[in-house]
Design an enzyme around this catalytic site. Structure first.
Site, PDB file in Angstrom:
ATOM      1  N   TYR A  52      46.776 -10.229  13.941  1.00 36.82           N
ATOM      2  CA  TYR A  52      46.211 -10.785  12.573  1.00 36.82           C
ATOM      3  C   TYR A  52      45.034 -11.477  12.254  1.00 36.82           C
ATOM      4  O   TYR A  52      44.542 -11.263  11.646  1.00 36.82           O
ATOM      5  CB  TYR A  52      46.903 -11.536  12.062  1.00 36.82           C
ATOM      6  N   LYS A  77      51.848 -14.103  17.271  1.00 32.73           N
ATOM      7  CA  LYS A  77      53.089 -13.641  18.522  1.00 32.73           C
ATOM      8  C   LYS A  77      52.142 -12.553  19.129  1.00 32.73           C
ATOM      9  O   LYS A  77      50.932 -12.320  19.385  1.00 32.73           O
ATOM     10  CB  LYS A  77      53.888 -12.002  17.397  1.00 32.73           C
ATOM     11  N   GLN A 170      61.736 -11.531  13.561  1.00 31.49           N
ATOM     12  CA  GLN A 170      61.560 -11.868  12.793  1.00 31.49           C
ATOM     13  C   GLN A 170      61.690 -10.017  12.274  1.00 31.49           C
ATOM     14  O   GLN A 170      60.941  -9.505  13.378  1.00 31.49           O
ATOM     15  CB  GLN A 170      59.816 -12.373  13.031  1.00 31.49           C
ATOM     16  N   ARG A 245      50.635 -19.773  -6.763  1.00 36.41           N
ATOM     17  CA  ARG A 245      51.347 -18.446  -5.852  1.00 36.41           C
ATOM     18  C   ARG A 245      52.121 -19.402  -4.588  1.00 36.41           C
ATOM     19  O   ARG A 245      53.017 -19.995  -4.667  1.00 36.41           O
ATOM     20  CB  ARG A 245      50.875 -17.150  -5.616  1.00 36.41           C
TER      21      ARG A 245
HETATM   22  N1  LIG Z   1      55.987  -9.529  12.322  1.00 34.97           N
HETATM   23  C1  LIG Z   1      56.039  -8.329  11.494  1.00 34.97           C
HETATM   24  O1  LIG Z   1      56.166  -7.570  12.417  1.00 34.97           O
HETATM   25  C2  LIG Z   1      55.517  -8.493  10.353  1.00 34.97           C
HETATM   26  C3  LIG Z   1      55.132  -8.009   9.616  1.00 34.97           C
HETATM   27  C4  LIG Z   1      54.836  -7.589   8.264  1.00 34.97           C
HETATM   28  C5  LIG Z   1      55.131  -9.296   7.699  1.00 34.97           C
HETATM   29  N2  LIG Z   1      54.551 -10.129   8.446  1.00 34.97           N
HETATM   30  C6  LIG Z   1      54.866 -11.819   8.508  1.00 34.97           C
HETATM   31  O2  LIG Z   1      55.360 -11.800   6.941  1.00 34.97           O
HETATM   32  C7  LIG Z   1      54.897 -12.227   6.288  1.00 34.97           C
HETATM   33  C8  LIG Z   1      54.969 -11.898   4.582  1.00 34.97           C
HETATM   34  O3  LIG Z   1      54.906 -10.299   4.320  1.00 34.97           O
HETATM   35  P1  LIG Z   1      53.445  -9.887   4.111  1.00 34.97           P
HETATM   36  O4  LIG Z   1      52.404 -10.188   4.360  1.00 34.97           O
HETATM   37  O5  LIG Z   1      53.977  -7.906   4.633  1.00 34.97           O
HETATM   38  O6  LIG Z   1      54.422  -9.661   2.270  1.00 34.97           O
HETATM   39  P2  LIG Z   1      54.942 -10.503   1.236  1.00 34.97           P
HETATM   40  O7  LIG Z   1      54.982 -12.007   1.426  1.00 34.97           O
HETATM   41  O8  LIG Z   1      56.306  -9.184   1.015  1.00 34.97           O
HETATM   42  O9  LIG Z   1      54.554  -9.952  -0.359  1.00 34.97           O
HETATM   43  C9  LIG Z   1      52.752 -10.559  -0.217  1.00 34.97           C
HETATM   44  C10 LIG Z   1      51.984  -9.792  -1.534  1.00 34.97           C
HETATM   45  O10 LIG Z   1      53.043 -10.829  -2.761  1.00 34.97           O
HETATM   46  C11 LIG Z   1      51.791 -11.536  -3.087  1.00 34.97           C
HETATM   47  N3  LIG Z   1      52.417 -12.813  -3.628  1.00 34.97           N
HETATM   48  C12 LIG Z   1      52.730 -14.047  -3.092  1.00 34.97           C
HETATM   49  N4  LIG Z   1      53.540 -14.228  -3.849  1.00 34.97           N
HETATM   50  C13 LIG Z   1      53.117 -14.148  -4.714  1.00 34.97           C
HETATM   51  C14 LIG Z   1      54.350 -14.921  -5.982  1.00 34.97           C
HETATM   52  N5  LIG Z   1      54.490 -16.197  -5.906  1.00 34.97           N
HETATM   53  N6  LIG Z   1      53.878 -14.134  -6.940  1.00 34.97           N
HETATM   54  C15 LIG Z   1      53.035 -12.719  -7.455  1.00 34.97           C
HETATM   55  N7  LIG Z   1      52.580 -11.923  -6.695  1.00 34.97           N
HETATM   56  C16 LIG Z   1      52.515 -13.446  -5.501  1.00 34.97           C
HETATM   57  C17 LIG Z   1      50.481 -11.012  -2.587  1.00 34.97           C
HETATM   58  O11 LIG Z   1      49.024 -11.551  -2.877  1.00 34.97           O
HETATM   59  P3  LIG Z   1      48.463 -12.794  -2.678  1.00 34.97           P
HETATM   60  O12 LIG Z   1      48.572 -13.117  -1.994  1.00 34.97           O
HETATM   61  O13 LIG Z   1      47.241 -11.420  -3.530  1.00 34.97           O
HETATM   62  O14 LIG Z   1      48.780 -13.940  -3.969  1.00 34.97           O
HETATM   63  C18 LIG Z   1      51.051 -10.249  -1.782  1.00 34.97           C
HETATM   64  O15 LIG Z   1      49.753  -8.918  -2.838  1.00 34.97           O
HETATM   65  C19 LIG Z   1      53.690 -12.084   6.705  1.00 34.97           C
HETATM   66  O16 LIG Z   1      52.368 -12.300   6.022  1.00 34.97           O
HETATM   67  C20 LIG Z   1      53.187 -12.517   8.214  1.00 34.97           C
HETATM   68  O17 LIG Z   1      53.444 -13.823   8.304  1.00 34.97           O
HETATM   69  C21 LIG Z   1      55.150 -10.190  10.097  1.00 34.97           C
END
Ligand SMILES: NC(=O)c1ccc[n+]([C@@H]2O[C@H](COP(=O)([O-])OP(=O)(O)OC[C@H]3O[C@@H](n4cnc5c(N)ncnc54)[C@H](OP(=O)(O)O)[C@@H]3O)[C@@H](O)[C@H]2O)c1
Length: 283
Positions: A52, A77, A170, A245
């Site tokens: 990241y 990670k 995860q 949020r």
């Molecule tokens: N291990 C892996 O391979 C892997 C892969 C993907 C993700 N991850 C982990 O999981 C975490 C979360 O997954 P993700 O980043 O894919 O996305 P997510 O948490 O599923 O979604 C994030 C998106 O939702 C928006 N959002 C968040 N809260 C909100 C709310 N209350 N109302 C409206 N919109 C909202 C955010 O916008 P804003 O930020 O603009 O508010 C962003 O666009 C990652 O950050 C990472 O730490 C791990």
């Protein structure tokens, strides 16, 4: 550790049931502000990764926040470019330095079969890499070790040589994307499931069923998704860079979904797409 409820890992380590996601949160001021907002909102568990590129900013934010290290649960990670014993050992040292800490609470192998090491010896690379995590665990540099994006067949590769079992997997879990085979495998083996992309990386918010439930329950779609994940016993990792949020994503402990509401969400399919296949991913 804070006031948030915890799950207990196989080795007894407690882990807050909600973690703060930081993928695609740009390093620098954005990451620092997001992490500080998360700490203010009551998150005590932060999820980052070498890939990241924001560990140093997160380390600075934590230091500036003044929150005691033992109040926090920090996960990182392994870089996909570091799948050997020596590279993984060095990569962990770099994470520790960047995060300005002498230990991680959890260190994960990010992907089981990265492109750079996807050759006839990929299983050996994976076993060597896991051995580096085991040795770091035994040396007290990490309080728990685990994996990410693993399917049962990847666990079977580790099982051939492991001396410590992975404590966490995860994987992508959101409404419409449940890898039942992997989930069942982890539950049967006491491997905690962390749910990444709990909002399908933002693709979930237009779903009709979720919006209807949100309206009925007077909660946001995000809160419905997190509550559903928690009631399944998963550990969701919501990401946001917006303080309002971030705060509302922690307010998921004062309502409950009924069995039929859970079922309605369980019945959704593909509303935010599906997880990337770890054996063919282009990275
Ligand atoms: N291990 C892996 O391979 C892997 C892969 C993907 C993700 N991850 C982990 O999981 C975490 C979360 O997954 P993700 O980043 O894919 O996305 P997510 O948490 O599923 O979604 C994030 C998106 O939702 C928006 N959002 C968040 N809260 C909100 C709310 N209350 N109302 C409206 N919109 C909202 C955010 O916008 P804003 O930020 O603009 O508010 C962003 O666009 C990652 O950050 C990472 O730490 C791990």
């Amino acid at each position: 550790m804070g006031s948030m409820n915890t799950y207990t890992l196989e080795n007894g380590v407690k882990i807050p049931v909600l973690g703060f996601g930081t993928w695609q949160t740009p390093a620098g001021q954005t990451a620092k502000d997001a992490v500080k907002a998360a700490l203010d909102a009551g998150f005590t568990h932060i999820d980052t990764a070498e890939m990241y590129g924001n560990e140093a900013s997160i380390g600075e934010a934590i230091k500036e926040s003044g929150v005691a290290r033992d109040e926090l649960f920090i996960t990182s990670k392994l870089d996909n470019q570091a799948h050997s014993y020596d590279l993984a050992t060095a990569a962990l040292e770099k994470s520790l330095a960047d995060l300005q800490t002498d230990h991680l609470d959890l260190f994960l192998i990010h992907w089981p079969n990265p492109k750079a090491f996807r050759d006839e010896n990929w299983e050996e690379h994976l076993q060597d890499t896991w051995r580096a995590l085991e040795d770091a665990y035994k040396a007290g540099k990490v309080r728990a070790i685990g994996v990410s994006n693993f399917k049962p067949k990847h666990f079977e590769v580790l099982a051939q040589t492991q001396t410590v079992k992975p404590m966490v997997n995860q994987i992508r879990i959101c409404p419409g994307d449940l890898d039942q085979e992997t989930i069942a495998y982890c539950q049967a083996n006491n491997i905690l499931l962390e749910a990444y992309s709990p909002f399908g990386t933002g693709k979930i918010f237009t779903d009709k069923t979720l919006n209807a439930l949100a309206e009925t329950l007077d909660q946001s779609v995000a809160q419905i998704c997190l509550r559903w994940s928690l009631q399944h016993g998963f550990l969701p990792l919501p990401k946001s860079v917006h303080p309002d949020r971030i705060k509302s994503n922690t307010e998921v402990f004062d309502f409950e979904l009924t069995e039929s509401e859970m079922q309605q969400i369980d019945d959704l399919t593909g509303i935010a797409g599906y997880a990337t296949d770890p054996d063919t991913a282009d990275f």
